[in-house]
Design an enzyme around this catalytic site. Structure first.
Site, PDB file in Angstrom:
ATOM      1  N   THR A 190      14.055   4.956   2.331  1.00 39.21           N
ATOM      2  CA  THR A 190      13.661   5.420   3.482  1.00 39.21           C
ATOM      3  C   THR A 190      13.691   4.632   4.800  1.00 39.21           C
ATOM      4  OG1 THR A 190      12.085   6.542   2.366  1.00 39.21           O
ATOM      5  CG2 THR A 190      11.495   6.236   4.547  1.00 39.21           C
ATOM      6  N   THR A 208      13.758  10.545   5.156  1.00 38.55           N
ATOM      7  CA  THR A 208      14.114   9.997   3.949  1.00 38.55           C
ATOM      8  C   THR A 208      14.674  11.489   3.088  1.00 38.55           C
ATOM      9  OG1 THR A 208      13.563   8.976   1.837  1.00 38.55           O
ATOM     10  CG2 THR A 208      11.948  10.615   2.956  1.00 38.55           C
ATOM     11  N   ARG A 218       8.734  18.543  -4.467  1.00 32.67           N
ATOM     12  CA  ARG A 218       7.880  17.173  -4.153  1.00 32.67           C
ATOM     13  C   ARG A 218       7.991  16.740  -2.794  1.00 32.67           C
ATOM     14  NH1 ARG A 218       9.008  11.634  -2.350  1.00 32.67           N
ATOM     15  NH2 ARG A 218       7.532  10.347  -3.353  1.00 32.67           N
ATOM     16  N   THR A 241       7.546   2.563   3.698  1.00 35.03           N
ATOM     17  CA  THR A 241       8.477   2.805   2.808  1.00 35.03           C
ATOM     18  C   THR A 241       7.924   2.502   1.409  1.00 35.03           C
ATOM     19  OG1 THR A 241      10.898   2.407   2.130  1.00 35.03           O
ATOM     20  CG2 THR A 241       9.378   0.452   2.949  1.00 35.03           C
TER      21      THR A 241
END
Ligand code: SD4
Length: 327
Positions: A190, A208, A218, A241
């Site tokens: 990310t 991301t 998700r 991250t």
């Protein structure tokens, strides 16, 4: 008390002189320096991992050309979103377990205005859609099919990308089908970015493709204001991250900003958020989380759960990759 006045009080005479001079002569703050020793860096751009270097470069250019700090954090991370060789950001990212690349992103400005998209497919620049949500709707967050329809209706177009290497990696994963979040994948995950302009205004962005081979649907921490990103011009800005579930459970970026508000240095605040994650989880083997932060006075720092996290720092002295403190 106004931002400028507060900054001068925190800096004292020497710091104030450096700030008035545009900070070009201010020494770069080391990660573990005490807050009192740090000087403001504005303009300042921090972003996660090595892909943060080109992202910072772009963000810096944007501010130098007169763009706002919000423009800078949007356009900075767009560089990484467009890089189809990147396997954790944008359409080049690794897919979920059903073979779909799903994207999460958010953006927030100095005044706390925020926009976010989650579970978005087939758009090159989720960060720009997040910004459009912030600027053109009364909402903060749009997700899934509704977000995609809204984006199409608002001038964004889809892009179909097939990357044989990604398809092959997914097929290989399917052979065992075992989901295991892995720390420091290819050493770049990310991208989260936080930045401050020369006037001390803050902004942040985060984008991301999320954890590889996740369950379809998700959503991680990256599009969640307070988890993957939090900006409050009065206190500071932070981004995260790593394994998003860990970050969400402690409202990670919000925690970091609130700790800075209470007087912690950025590195100390990031460390405390990591400690909370450690206290709440028994098994963190192979998992990584990293936080970055800028305090409202321009001090900055980061901290990670384990070795391997690095971040890019662009100050008036240049753009460099810094290994994060961890523990
Ligand atoms: C997520 N935080 O979706 C993101 C992805 C990441 O290491 O940073 N992975 O959980």
């Amino acid at each position: 008390m106004g931002v400028e006045r507060r900054r001068f009080i925190q800096l004292g005479l020497a710091g104030t002189a450096a700030y008035l001079a545009g900070c070009t002569d201010a020494p770069t703050a080391a990660l573990e320096e005490s807050p009192a020793e740090k000087l403001p860096q504005g303009p300042l751009v921090l972003s996660t991992w090595d892909h943060g270097l080109p992202a910072n470069e772009r963000a810096w250019e944007v501010m130098r050309a007169g763009g706002s700090v919000l423009d800078a954090v949007e356009q900075g991370v767009m560089v990484v979103e467009s890089d189809l060789s990147n396997r954790s950001v944008g359409l080049g990212g690794l897919p979920d377990r059903d073979g779909h690349v799903t994207l999460d992103a958010c953006i927030q400005d100095h005044d706390g205005r925020a926009g976010s998209v989650a579970f978005l497919q087939r758009f090159e620049h989720p960060i720009s859609i997040a910004r459009a949500v912030m600027e053109r709707t009364p909402h903060v967050m749009l997700a899934g099919a509704g977000a995609e329809r809204w984006a199409l209706e608002n001038g964004f177009s889809t892009r179909d990308v097939q990357i044989p290497e990604v398809q092959a990696a997914w097929q290989k994963w399917l052979e065992r089908g075992e989901y295991k979040p892995v720390a420091n994948i290819e050493n770049h995950d990310t991208i989260g970015m936080v930045a401050m302009d020369a006037q001390g205004r803050l902004a942040g962005s985060c984008t991301t493709s999320g954890m590889a081979y996740k369950v379809h649907g998700r959503v991680g921490d990256s599009p969640i204001i307070g988890a993957g990103l939090f900006v409050d011009g009065e206190a500071g800005a932070a981004c995260a991250t790593g394994v998003g579930e860990l970050v969400i459970r402690v409202a990670g970026s919000h925690t970091v900003v609130e700790l800075m508000r209470q007087g912690r240095s950025p590195a100390e605040a990031c460390k405390e958020a990591v400690l909370r994650i450690q206290r709440k989880h028994k098994d963190l083997k192979d998992m990584q989380v990293g936080f970055l932060a800028i305090r409202a006075d321009g001090a900055y720092g980061g901290y990670a759960l384990r070795d391997g996290f690095s971040y890019a720092v662009h100050t008036a002295q240049g753009n460099e990759l810094v290994p994060s403190a961890f523990g």
